[in-house]
Enzyme design. Structure first.
Site, PDB file in Angstrom:
ATOM      1  N   CYS A 122       4.162  20.668  57.185  1.00 53.58           N
ATOM      2  CA  CYS A 122       4.031  21.375  58.678  1.00 53.58           C
ATOM      3  C   CYS A 122       2.775  22.212  58.774  1.00 53.58           C
ATOM      4  O   CYS A 122       2.400  22.417  59.964  1.00 53.58           O
ATOM      5  CB  CYS A 122       5.177  21.730  59.241  1.00 53.58           C
ATOM      6  SG  CYS A 122       6.648  20.613  59.150  1.00 53.58           S
ATOM      7  N   HIS A 262       4.141  25.875  65.804  1.00 60.11           N
ATOM      8  CA  HIS A 262       4.586  24.584  65.124  1.00 60.11           C
ATOM      9  C   HIS A 262       5.946  24.344  66.095  1.00 60.11           C
ATOM     10  O   HIS A 262       6.768  25.153  66.025  1.00 60.11           O
ATOM     11  CB  HIS A 262       4.735  24.710  63.603  1.00 60.11           C
ATOM     12  CG  HIS A 262       5.371  23.632  63.009  1.00 60.11           C
ATOM     13  ND1 HIS A 262       5.176  22.436  63.363  1.00 60.11           N
ATOM     14  CD2 HIS A 262       6.689  23.422  62.465  1.00 60.11           C
ATOM     15  CE1 HIS A 262       6.070  21.499  62.707  1.00 60.11           C
ATOM     16  NE2 HIS A 262       7.012  22.125  61.954  1.00 60.11           N
ATOM     17  N   ASN A 292       9.656  17.178  66.116  1.00 62.16           N
ATOM     18  CA  ASN A 292       8.635  17.792  65.169  1.00 62.16           C
ATOM     19  C   ASN A 292       7.958  16.757  64.398  1.00 62.16           C
ATOM     20  O   ASN A 292       8.393  16.083  63.796  1.00 62.16           O
ATOM     21  CB  ASN A 292       9.660  18.573  64.049  1.00 62.16           C
ATOM     22  CG  ASN A 292       9.175  19.032  62.785  1.00 62.16           C
ATOM     23  OD1 ASN A 292       7.742  18.970  62.823  1.00 62.16           O
ATOM     24  ND2 ASN A 292       9.674  19.776  61.917  1.00 62.16           N
TER      25      ASN A 292
HETATM   26  N1  COA Z   1      24.627  16.059  65.697  1.00 63.12           N
HETATM   27  C1  COA Z   1      25.749  16.631  65.632  1.00 63.12           C
HETATM   28  N2  COA Z   1      26.150  17.299  64.778  1.00 63.12           N
HETATM   29  C2  COA Z   1      25.505  17.745  63.652  1.00 63.12           C
HETATM   30  C3  COA Z   1      23.937  17.024  63.651  1.00 63.12           C
HETATM   31  C4  COA Z   1      23.705  16.243  64.736  1.00 63.12           C
HETATM   32  N3  COA Z   1      22.489  15.625  64.778  1.00 63.12           N
HETATM   33  N4  COA Z   1      23.432  17.502  62.478  1.00 63.12           N
HETATM   34  C5  COA Z   1      24.326  18.510  61.917  1.00 63.12           C
HETATM   35  N5  COA Z   1      25.364  18.479  62.554  1.00 63.12           N
HETATM   36  C6  COA Z   1      26.666  19.452  62.535  1.00 63.12           C
HETATM   37  C7  COA Z   1      26.773  19.612  60.748  1.00 63.12           C
HETATM   38  O1  COA Z   1      27.154  18.431  60.178  1.00 63.12           O
HETATM   39  C8  COA Z   1      27.548  20.992  60.756  1.00 63.12           C
HETATM   40  O2  COA Z   1      28.774  20.622  61.165  1.00 63.12           O
HETATM   41  P1  COA Z   1      29.884  21.320  60.391  1.00 63.12           P
HETATM   42  O3  COA Z   1      30.136  22.703  60.871  1.00 63.12           O
HETATM   43  O4  COA Z   1      31.177  20.589  60.749  1.00 63.12           O
HETATM   44  O5  COA Z   1      29.618  21.178  58.917  1.00 63.12           O
HETATM   45  C9  COA Z   1      27.068  21.644  62.149  1.00 63.12           C
HETATM   46  O6  COA Z   1      26.445  20.562  63.050  1.00 63.12           O
HETATM   47  C10 COA Z   1      26.067  22.547  61.834  1.00 63.12           C
HETATM   48  O7  COA Z   1      25.112  22.538  61.213  1.00 63.12           O
HETATM   49  P2  COA Z   1      23.916  23.181  60.540  1.00 63.12           P
HETATM   50  O8  COA Z   1      22.957  22.745  59.626  1.00 63.12           O
HETATM   51  O9  COA Z   1      24.432  24.661  60.352  1.00 63.12           O
HETATM   52  O10 COA Z   1      23.337  23.607  62.089  1.00 63.12           O
HETATM   53  P3  COA Z   1      21.961  24.376  62.492  1.00 63.12           P
HETATM   54  O11 COA Z   1      22.166  25.423  63.639  1.00 63.12           O
HETATM   55  O12 COA Z   1      21.413  25.009  61.263  1.00 63.12           O
HETATM   56  O13 COA Z   1      20.978  23.497  63.039  1.00 63.12           O
HETATM   57  C11 COA Z   1      19.038  22.334  62.589  1.00 63.12           C
HETATM   58  C12 COA Z   1      20.211  22.308  62.602  1.00 63.12           C
HETATM   59  C13 COA Z   1      18.308  21.449  61.496  1.00 63.12           C
HETATM   60  C14 COA Z   1      18.353  21.736  63.836  1.00 63.12           C
HETATM   61  C15 COA Z   1      18.284  23.788  61.886  1.00 63.12           C
HETATM   62  O14 COA Z   1      18.852  24.219  60.844  1.00 63.12           O
HETATM   63  C16 COA Z   1      16.782  23.724  62.087  1.00 63.12           C
HETATM   64  O15 COA Z   1      16.100  23.616  62.989  1.00 63.12           O
HETATM   65  N6  COA Z   1      16.308  23.983  60.693  1.00 63.12           N
HETATM   66  C17 COA Z   1      15.088  24.131  60.623  1.00 63.12           C
HETATM   67  C18 COA Z   1      14.032  23.070  60.741  1.00 63.12           C
HETATM   68  C19 COA Z   1      12.679  23.506  60.193  1.00 63.12           C
HETATM   69  O16 COA Z   1      12.296  24.379  60.737  1.00 63.12           O
HETATM   70  N7  COA Z   1      12.120  22.835  59.215  1.00 63.12           N
HETATM   71  C20 COA Z   1      10.987  23.342  58.775  1.00 63.12           C
HETATM   72  C21 COA Z   1       9.465  23.162  59.139  1.00 63.12           C
HETATM   73  S1  COA Z   1       9.350  21.652  59.421  1.00 63.12           S
END
Ligand code: COA
Length: 335
Positions: A122, A262, A292
């Site tokens: 990214c 980004h 993204n």
């Molecule tokens: N729909 C519903 N639930 C979902 C889901 C979806 N699409 N994806 C994950 N979940 C669930 C998980 O299984 C988890 O459930 P659990 O608590 O029962 O285990 C819960 O939601 C929380 O998951 P978590 O991964 O802790 O959520 P989060 O708040 O961290 O959000 C992202 C997930 C991916 C949106 C976030 O972590 C993120 O944006 N990460 C960084 C992305 C990024 O910057 N990448 C690098 C640059 S490209």
């Protein structure tokens, strides 16, 4: 620090034009609800994304790059012979080799240019800008076309709800040339921390795990991300990065006209804006429409900002990115 000889003019590089392209096909959060166990509410709340663009079966990274590059050339009123270097940032190149930049060079008929790719996920567009800026300032090249292009839909596991809701396809381009005016790229910071590469990667298809029946069965040819850990590192790192970039340039956040981050997650973008104390209306946000798009995200957002008149001559703008590697980068520009 820049050392300037008394009387000598400071040579900088400057973005003279931009262009972008996104595929026509739209996949909304409601479409995803029918594919995996997710909801529009969860995706919107956790990421800010509402829909994303998806390339068709025939489109590869160079096809999207070509469309964006054509617009940037037209906007600069340049012919392809005017370009002497092409840099493409991508993690979804047409094929492992040759470089997507060489394929783009062929499509554009850029006979006078040299072409190569950069892989910084990214942060790829800002890494490319860093290289272009350095090569222009050292007078190795005169006019550089840089393109961030991604077809992430083709390395996305559409059965994995933790990643498939996040990504989209698109391309953005910029043309860079030298200037002696008091404007252009003021400073760049690029960073990497390879010890965290496993947070975000695609394990299959390279020499570590070549394509095989077994690698396909294990779904190694798809993006793997430890989302929550990546999120925490991204927030911390980007906050430090933007503060450091402004401090080193003796600029107050209030002097910034625009922040172009980004587009990975609205919560990360908001945290960075809050850290600088700048209002969200000074921040370009388009991830609600595109998700993204990795290396394409900043140049698409920059092009939108230029096209919609949100950047005026003399404005200070700050570009910042974070991605797989891990990599992160910023560019402070006086437009
Ligand atoms: N729909 C519903 N639930 C979902 C889901 C979806 N699409 N994806 C994950 N979940 C669930 C998980 O299984 C988890 O459930 P659990 O608590 O029962 O285990 C819960 O939601 C929380 O998951 P978590 O991964 O802790 O959520 P989060 O708040 O961290 O959000 C992202 C997930 C991916 C949106 C976030 O972590 C993120 O944006 N990460 C960084 C992305 C990024 O910057 N990448 C690098 C640059 S490209």
């Amino acid at each position: 620090m820049t050392i300037q000889v008394k009387g000598a003019r400071l040579l900088r590089s400057r973005i003279i034009s931009t262009g972008s392209y996104v595929p026509e096909r739209v996949i909304t959060n409601f479409d995803l609800e029918k594919m995996v166990d997710t909801s529009d509410e969860w995706i919107t709340e956790r990421t800010g994304i509402k829909e994303r663009r998806i390339a068709d079966e025939t489109q590869a990274a160079s096809d999207l790059a070509y469309e964006a590059a054509k617009v940037a050339l037209k906007n600069a009123d340049l012919k392809i012979e005017d370009i002497d270097l092409i840099i493409v940032a991508t993690v979804t190149g047409d094929m492992p080799f040759p470089s997507t930049a060489c394929i783009l060079q062929d499509k554009l008929g850029a006979k006078k240019a040299v072409a190569f790719d950069i892989n910084a996920a990214c942060s790829g567009f800002l890494y490319s800008l860093y290289v272009a800026d350095s090569l222009i300032k050292s007078k190795m090249h005169k006019r550089v076309l840089i393109v961030g292009t991604e077809v992430l839909s083709k390395i996305t596991d559409w059965d994995d709800r933790t990643t498939c809701v996040l990504f989209g396809d698109g391309a953005g381009a910029a043309i860079i040339e030298p200037t002696e005016e008091d404007r252009g790229i003021i400073s760049m910071h690029i960073n990497s921390d390879g010890s965290l590469w496993e947070l975000l990667h695609m394990p299959g298809g390279g020499s570590r795990n070549p394509v095989s029946k077994d690698s396909l069965k294990k779904r190694l040819h798809y993006i793997k991300m430890k989302g929550n850990e990546t999120f925490k590192v991204a927030v911390r790192t980007l906050e430090d990065l933007v503060v450091r970039t402004l401090e080193e340039n003796k600029l107050e956040p209030s002097q910034l006209s625009l922040l172009i981050p980004h587009q990975a997650n609205l919560r990360i973008i908001q945290a960075t804006a809050d850290r600088l104390g700048i209002p969200i209306d000074k921040v370009i946000v388009n991830l609600d429409r595109y998700g993204n798009t990795s290396a394409a995200s900043i140049p698409i957002a920059l092009d939108e900002a230029v096209r919609t008149g949100r950047i005026r001559d003399g404005d200070y703008i700050l570009l910042e990115a974070f991605g797989g590697g891990l990599t992160w980068a910023s560019a402070l520009i006086k437009w």
